[in-house]
Design a protein around this motif. Structure first.
Motif, PDB file in Angstrom:
ATOM      1  N   LEU A  25      12.339 -39.521  41.008  1.00 29.50           N
ATOM      2  CA  LEU A  25      12.626 -40.917  41.337  1.00 29.50           C
ATOM      3  C   LEU A  25      12.082 -41.278  42.719  1.00 29.50           C
ATOM      4  N   ALA A  26      12.284 -40.391  43.700  1.00 30.75           N
ATOM      5  CA  ALA A  26      11.806 -40.663  45.060  1.00 30.75           C
ATOM      6  C   ALA A  26      10.281 -40.777  45.095  1.00 30.75           C
ATOM      7  N   ILE A  27       9.600 -39.916  44.348  1.00 25.62           N
ATOM      8  CA  ILE A  27       8.133 -39.992  44.279  1.00 25.62           C
ATOM      9  C   ILE A  27       7.713 -41.308  43.646  1.00 25.62           C
ATOM     10  N   GLY A  28       8.408 -41.700  42.582  1.00 26.91           N
ATOM     11  CA  GLY A  28       8.097 -42.969  41.924  1.00 26.91           C
ATOM     12  C   GLY A  28       8.260 -44.152  42.861  1.00 26.91           C
ATOM     13  N   VAL A  29       9.325 -44.131  43.661  1.00 28.82           N
ATOM     14  CA  VAL A  29       9.551 -45.213  44.633  1.00 28.82           C
ATOM     15  C   VAL A  29       8.437 -45.232  45.672  1.00 28.82           C
ATOM     16  N   ILE A  70      -0.995 -37.330  36.174  1.00 30.34           N
ATOM     17  CA  ILE A  70      -1.290 -35.990  36.706  1.00 30.34           C
ATOM     18  C   ILE A  70      -0.002 -35.280  37.118  1.00 30.34           C
ATOM     19  N   ILE A  71       0.875 -36.004  37.819  1.00 28.56           N
ATOM     20  CA  ILE A  71       2.155 -35.412  38.237  1.00 28.56           C
ATOM     21  C   ILE A  71       2.950 -34.952  37.023  1.00 28.56           C
ATOM     22  N   PHE A  72       3.034 -35.806  36.012  1.00 26.21           N
ATOM     23  CA  PHE A  72       3.804 -35.474  34.814  1.00 26.21           C
ATOM     24  C   PHE A  72       3.227 -34.262  34.099  1.00 26.21           C
ATOM     25  N   PRO A 341       1.063 -39.998  52.715  1.00 25.32           N
ATOM     26  CA  PRO A 341       1.154 -39.635  51.293  1.00 25.32           C
ATOM     27  C   PRO A 341       1.700 -40.743  50.404  1.00 25.32           C
ATOM     28  N   PHE A 342       0.927 -41.060  49.363  1.00 29.96           N
ATOM     29  CA  PHE A 342       1.264 -42.040  48.325  1.00 29.96           C
ATOM     30  C   PHE A 342       1.367 -43.468  48.844  1.00 29.96           C
ATOM     31  N   ILE A 343       1.166 -43.689  50.137  1.00 29.39           N
ATOM     32  CA  ILE A 343       1.243 -45.034  50.704  1.00 29.39           C
ATOM     33  C   ILE A 343      -0.159 -45.549  51.027  1.00 29.39           C
ATOM     34  N   SER A 344      -0.975 -44.732  51.661  1.00 29.61           N
ATOM     35  CA  SER A 344      -2.321 -45.142  52.056  1.00 29.61           C
ATOM     36  C   SER A 344      -3.243 -45.300  50.848  1.00 29.61           C
ATOM     37  N   TYR A 345      -4.267 -46.117  51.030  1.00 29.53           N
ATOM     38  CA  TYR A 345      -5.294 -46.279  50.001  1.00 29.53           C
ATOM     39  C   TYR A 345      -6.191 -45.040  49.966  1.00 29.53           C
ATOM     40  N   GLY A 346      -6.643 -44.675  48.770  1.00 28.63           N
ATOM     41  CA  GLY A 346      -7.605 -43.588  48.655  1.00 28.63           C
ATOM     42  C   GLY A 346      -7.419 -42.781  47.388  1.00 28.63           C
ATOM     43  N   ALA A 354      -0.965 -35.918  44.018  1.00 29.83           N
ATOM     44  CA  ALA A 354      -0.393 -35.811  42.675  1.00 29.83           C
ATOM     45  C   ALA A 354      -0.420 -34.358  42.203  1.00 29.83           C
ATOM     46  N   LEU A 355      -1.533 -33.666  42.484  1.00 27.82           N
ATOM     47  CA  LEU A 355      -1.615 -32.233  42.182  1.00 27.82           C
ATOM     48  C   LEU A 355      -0.531 -31.476  42.921  1.00 27.82           C
ATOM     49  N   LEU A 356      -0.362 -31.763  44.207  1.00 28.50           N
ATOM     50  CA  LEU A 356       0.635 -31.074  45.036  1.00 28.50           C
ATOM     51  C   LEU A 356       2.056 -31.300  44.507  1.00 28.50           C
ATOM     52  N   MET A 357       2.422 -32.556  44.282  1.00 28.46           N
ATOM     53  CA  MET A 357       3.795 -32.840  43.865  1.00 28.46           C
ATOM     54  C   MET A 357       4.049 -32.418  42.424  1.00 28.46           C
ATOM     55  N   GLY A 358       3.012 -32.444  41.584  1.00 31.60           N
ATOM     56  CA  GLY A 358       3.179 -31.913  40.234  1.00 31.60           C
ATOM     57  C   GLY A 358       3.513 -30.436  40.277  1.00 31.60           C
ATOM     58  N   MET A 359       2.851 -29.699  41.179  1.00 34.31           N
ATOM     59  CA  MET A 359       3.146 -28.277  41.350  1.00 34.31           C
ATOM     60  C   MET A 359       4.562 -28.066  41.871  1.00 34.31           C
ATOM     61  N   VAL A 360       4.973 -28.880  42.844  1.00 32.81           N
ATOM     62  CA  VAL A 360       6.331 -28.760  43.395  1.00 32.81           C
ATOM     63  C   VAL A 360       7.369 -28.981  42.298  1.00 32.81           C
ATOM     64  N   LEU A 361       7.188 -30.023  41.504  1.00 28.87           N
ATOM     65  CA  LEU A 361       8.145 -30.319  40.429  1.00 28.87           C
ATOM     66  C   LEU A 361       8.171 -29.202  39.388  1.00 28.87           C
ATOM     67  N   ALA A 362       6.994 -28.629  39.082  1.00 25.83           N
ATOM     68  CA  ALA A 362       6.943 -27.541  38.109  1.00 25.83           C
ATOM     69  C   ALA A 362       7.647 -26.290  38.637  1.00 25.83           C
ATOM     70  N   LEU A 363       7.399 -25.970  39.901  1.00 24.43           N
ATOM     71  CA  LEU A 363       7.993 -24.761  40.479  1.00 24.43           C
ATOM     72  C   LEU A 363       9.494 -24.906  40.703  1.00 24.43           C
ATOM     73  N   SER A 364       9.980 -26.131  40.849  1.00 27.98           N
ATOM     74  CA  SER A 364      11.401 -26.331  41.146  1.00 27.98           C
ATOM     75  C   SER A 364      12.226 -26.692  39.912  1.00 27.98           C
ATOM     76  N   ARG A 365      11.642 -26.550  38.722  1.00 31.45           N
ATOM     77  CA  ARG A 365      12.415 -26.821  37.505  1.00 31.45           C
ATOM     78  C   ARG A 365      13.466 -25.740  37.276  1.00 31.45           C
TER      79      ARG A 365
END
Length: 374
Positions: A25-29, A70-72, A341-346, A354-365
Motif C-alpha cells: 500500500l505504501a509503495i502504491g501511495v 514489474i513489482i507484482f 524513489p518513485f517520485i522523480s521523473y525517469g 520496481a525491480l528493487l521493491m519487487g525483490m524486497v516484497l518477494a523476500l519478505s513474504r
C-alpha cells in the motif's frame, strides 16, 4: 469481484496472503504521489525545452503501470528465483554498463546512458539492486561453507562494479554501492580489523575522489562555502521551501519549476515543498521511513541468512537514495544527481526501483500460518 480466501492455493491467492500488504500500500501511495508531482513539475520544463507541455507527463504515466506490473511479477518469486534473477540482471547490466563506456553518448562529461529509440537507459541503475543480492548470496555462501570463498568473490565483484561506476564517472552512485556493500559485509559478521581497514580505505578513496574528480571537488567546495557562489539550484530549492511554508502555495502555483532545469527529476522535492508545503513533505518522508522500517521488522524472525542480507541491502539502498535526494534539496549534502524513489521523473529509475521493491516484497513474504518469511 474476486476475493481470496486463506485456503486459496493459487499463485496469486498465495501471494495475497503472504505478501506484506502494508508495504504494498505504501509503495502504491508513493507511485500515485509521484505521478501527481510529475504532473505539477514537468509541464514548465517541457515548455522550456520546446516540447509539448505534457510530454514528460505522458511518458511518466506510461511508466507507472509498467512499474507496478514489474513489482507484482517479481514479488511472486521465491528467494531462489530472486537470486537467479539477480545473477542474470547483474551479468546483463554489467555488459550494458561497459557498453556505455564504449558507445554511450557523453552527457555533461559522463557516459552513463544508452539510447534505444526514444528511450534512454541507464544500466547502472539496475546494476545497484542486482549487485546487492549477488553480494548477499556470496556472503551467505561463505558463512554456510568455508570451502566457498564468498567474501573474496564479493570483494572482487565490488571492485569491478565500483570501477565501472568511477569510469563513467558516477562517484555518487559508487558511494551508494559502497555503503550498501559495507553494511551487508558488516551484517555478515565482518571482523573488527576489516571494519577499521575498510574505513581507512573509504577515507582514502574520498580524498582521492576530491583530488582526481574536479566536479566532485567543486560540489564539495560549494557545499562547504555556500557564499562562494555557484549554488543556483540549491539556492532556488531553499527559496521554494521558504515560499511554500507549512501548506504550500497550491498545486501548479509554484515558480521554482520554471527556474530549475532538473525540477522534475533531482529537485522535485523542492517543487513538493513549494506547492504542497512542509506537511506533505513530512508525509513523503514518513512513507519512505515506513517502507524501510517495516521491511526490517519483517526480517527480525527470518532464519535464512541470504534473505536477511539481500533484503537488508535493498532496503538500505532504497532509504539511502531517498535520504541523499532530500538532503541535497535541503542543502544538507553536496549536490548529487540522484532521483527521489518513485517520485522523480525517469524510466530507468522507475523500472530499477520496481525491480528493487519487487525483490524486497518477494523476500519478505510469509508462509501461511507459520509466521516465517518466504
Amino acid at each position: 469481484m474476486t476475493t481470496f480466501t486463506r485456503l486459496d492455493r493459487s499463485v496469486v491467492g498465495n501471494w495475497w496472503w503472504t505478501v506484506d500488504r502494508w508495504t504494498l500500500l505504501a509503495i502504491g501511495v508513493l507511485i500515485l504521489a509521484g505521478g501527481m508531482m510529475v504532473l505539477a513539475a514537468s509541464p514548465a520544463i517541457a515548455t522550456r525545452l520546446n516540447l509539448d507541455s505534457f510530454h514528460f507527463v505522458r511518458r511518466q504515466f506510461m511508466y507507472l503501470p509498467m512499474a507496478a506490473i514489474i513489482i507484482f511479477l517479481i514479488s511472486l518469486l521465491s528467494p531462489l528465483w530472486i537470486r537467479r534473477l539477480a545473477v542474470v540482471c547483474f551479468v546483463l547490466f554489467s555488459i550494458l554498463t561497459i557498453a556505455t563506456l564504449l558507445v554511450g553518448p557523453e552527457v555533461k562529461g559522463a557516459h552513463r546512458w544508452l539510447w534505444f529509440g526514444s528511450f534512454t537507459l541507464q544500466p547502472s541503475e539496475f546494476l545497484k539492486p542486482s549487485f546487492a543480492v549477488v553480494a548477499a548470496w556470496m556472503f551467505a555462501e561463505q558463512r554456510r561453507s568455508d570451502e566457498i570463498p564468498g567474501n573474496l568473490i564479493s570483494m572482487a565483484l565490488f571492485v569491478f562494479v565500483v570501477s565501472l561506476l568511477l569510469l563513467q564517472p558516477d562517484v555518487g552512485m559508487a558511494l551508494v554501492v559502497s555503503c550498501v556493500w559495507f553494511a551487508q559485509f558488516f551484517l555478515a559478521g565482518l571482523p573488527i580489523i576489516w571494519v577499521v581497514l575498510l574505513l581507512v580505505v573509504g577515507i582514502v578513496s574520498a580524498a582521492a575522489a576530491y583530488s582526481f574528480f574536479p566536479h566532485v571537488a567543486s560540489r564539495i567546495d560549494r557545499f562547504l562555502d555556500p557564499a562562494g557562489g555557484g549554488n543556483y539550484q540549491i539556492d532556488r530549492a531553499m527559496e521554494a521551501f521558504q515560499t511554500g511554508g507549512f501548506f504550500g502555495v497550491g498545486p501548479g502555483d509554484g515558480s521554482v519549476k520554471r527556474q530549475l532545469p532538473d525540477a522534475h527529476t533531482d529537485f522535485i522535492f523542492a517543487v513538493v515543498g513549494e506547492e504542497f508545503g512542509v506537511v506533505v513533505c513530512l508525509l513523503v518522508v514518513a512513507l519512505f521511513a515506513f517502507i524501510v522500517l517495516r521491511g526490517f521488522s519483517r526480517l527480525l524472525e527470518e532464519k535464512n541468512f541470504f534473505v536477511v542480507l539481500a533484503a537488508s541491502g535493498l532496503l538500505i539502498q532504497f532509504g539511502l537514495q531517498a535520504i541523499i535526494n532530500m538532503g541535497v534539496n535541503l542543502r544538507l549534502m553536496p549536490t548529487k544527481g540522484m532521483t527521489l524513489p518513485f517520485i522523480s521523473y525517469g524510466g530507468s529509475s522507475m523500472f530499477a526501483l520496481a525491480l528493487l521493491m519487487g525483490m524486497v516484497l518477494a523476500l519478505s513474504r510469509r508462509r501461511p500460518g507459520t509466521g516465517e518469511l518466504r
